[in-house]
Write an enzyme that holds these catalytic residues in place. Structure first.
Site, PDB file in Angstrom:
ATOM      1  CB  CYS A  23      -0.896  -0.109   1.285  1.00 14.43           C
ATOM      2  SG  CYS A  23      -1.989   1.354   1.369  1.00 14.43           S
TER       3      CYS A  23
ATOM      4  CG  HIS B  31      -5.520  -2.001  -2.394  1.00 12.45           C
ATOM      5  ND1 HIS B  31      -4.460  -2.646  -1.510  1.00 12.45           N
ATOM      6  CD2 HIS B  31      -5.227  -0.869  -2.124  1.00 12.45           C
ATOM      7  CE1 HIS B  31      -3.794  -1.899  -0.669  1.00 12.45           C
ATOM      8  NE2 HIS B  31      -4.104  -0.742  -1.292  1.00 12.45           N
ATOM      9  CD  GLU B  32      -6.624   1.871  -4.884  1.00 17.44           C
ATOM     10  OE1 GLU B  32      -5.429   1.398  -5.215  1.00 17.44           O
ATOM     11  OE2 GLU B  32      -6.583   2.465  -4.032  1.00 17.44           O
TER      12      GLU B  32
ATOM     13  CG  HIS C  17      -7.129   2.826   0.274  1.00 22.41           C
ATOM     14  ND1 HIS C  17      -6.544   2.835   1.591  1.00 22.41           N
ATOM     15  CD2 HIS C  17      -6.380   2.421  -0.434  1.00 22.41           C
ATOM     16  CE1 HIS C  17      -5.259   2.491   1.499  1.00 22.41           C
ATOM     17  NE2 HIS C  17      -5.169   2.111   0.372  1.00 22.41           N
TER      18      HIS C  17
END
Ligand SMILES: O=C(O)C[C@@H](Cc1ccccc1)[C@H](O)SCc1ccccc1
Ligand code: NI
Length: 179
Positions: A110, A153-154, A157
């Protein structure tokens, strides 16, 4: 242009917030921000520019990682058939996903985490994502493989989730309980 000094690192509370929807049609400011995020990811994969500006190579970045708690991220990544996904998305949403899971053998990293954290990060094998692109069009994407993992993954966030929250047995002081 965005550089690594603009990337907030773990421990910063913004990485643990649930980001807010972006009002659409997107404002000039939000469009500029998302375009700069996309440029950052593209630049980070350019040998000269990443060297010159000391950019860590990345395939995606989410607005909370530059301190902006808004639901938007940029990705620049090719799938296994070399189809390039190079886009910014406002208010992305995973509208369906496979039961089947997958993961990167090498684990995940990351841009907001300056340490290597080994471990399997389970992801859905396939997802369908809806969002609005920089041209204001609503797009629906059916994704699998690395591209699907990058989008997940995004997306995490935008919900204050770090990849290591999903590693079985990993204890982190900032741990966020998963839904
Ligand atoms: O921190 C970020 O959001 C950017 C990550 C995204 C990411 C990490 C692991 C797995 C999928 C997406 C950076 O791109 S980490 C660097 C990287 C580069 C190529 C492939 C995977 C990860
Ligand atoms: Ni990340």
């Amino acid at each position: 242009m965005l550089t690594m000094k603009d990337v907030v690192r773990e421990g910063h509370p913004v990485l643990r917030e649930v980001a807010k929807e972006v009002p659409l049609p997107a404002s000039k400011e939000d469009k500029e921000t998302l375009q700069r995020m996309l440029d950052f990811v593209i630049n980070s994969q350019d040998p000269e520019l990443s060297e010159k500006y000391q950019l860590r190579p990345g395939v995606g970045i989410a607005a909370p990682q530059i301190g902006i708690a808004k639901r938007m991220f940029a990705v620049h990544v090719a799938d296994d058939n070399d189809n390039l996904y190079s886009m910014g998305l406002f208010n992305p949403k995973i509208i369906s996903h496979s039961v089947e899971e997958t993961h990167l053998e090498s684990g995940e990293g990351c841009l907001s985490v300056d340490r290597d954290i080994p471990g399997i990060v389970p992801r859905y094998a396939r997802i369908t994502v809806k969002g609005t692109n920089l041209d204001g069009e609503e797009v629906t994407l059916r994704l699998r493989g690395l591209v699907s993992i990058v989008f997940q993954h995004e997306m995490d966030h935008l919900n204050g989730i770090m990849f290591y929250d999903r590693i079985e047995g990993f204890k982190d002081p900032f741990k966020k309980e998963l839904p």
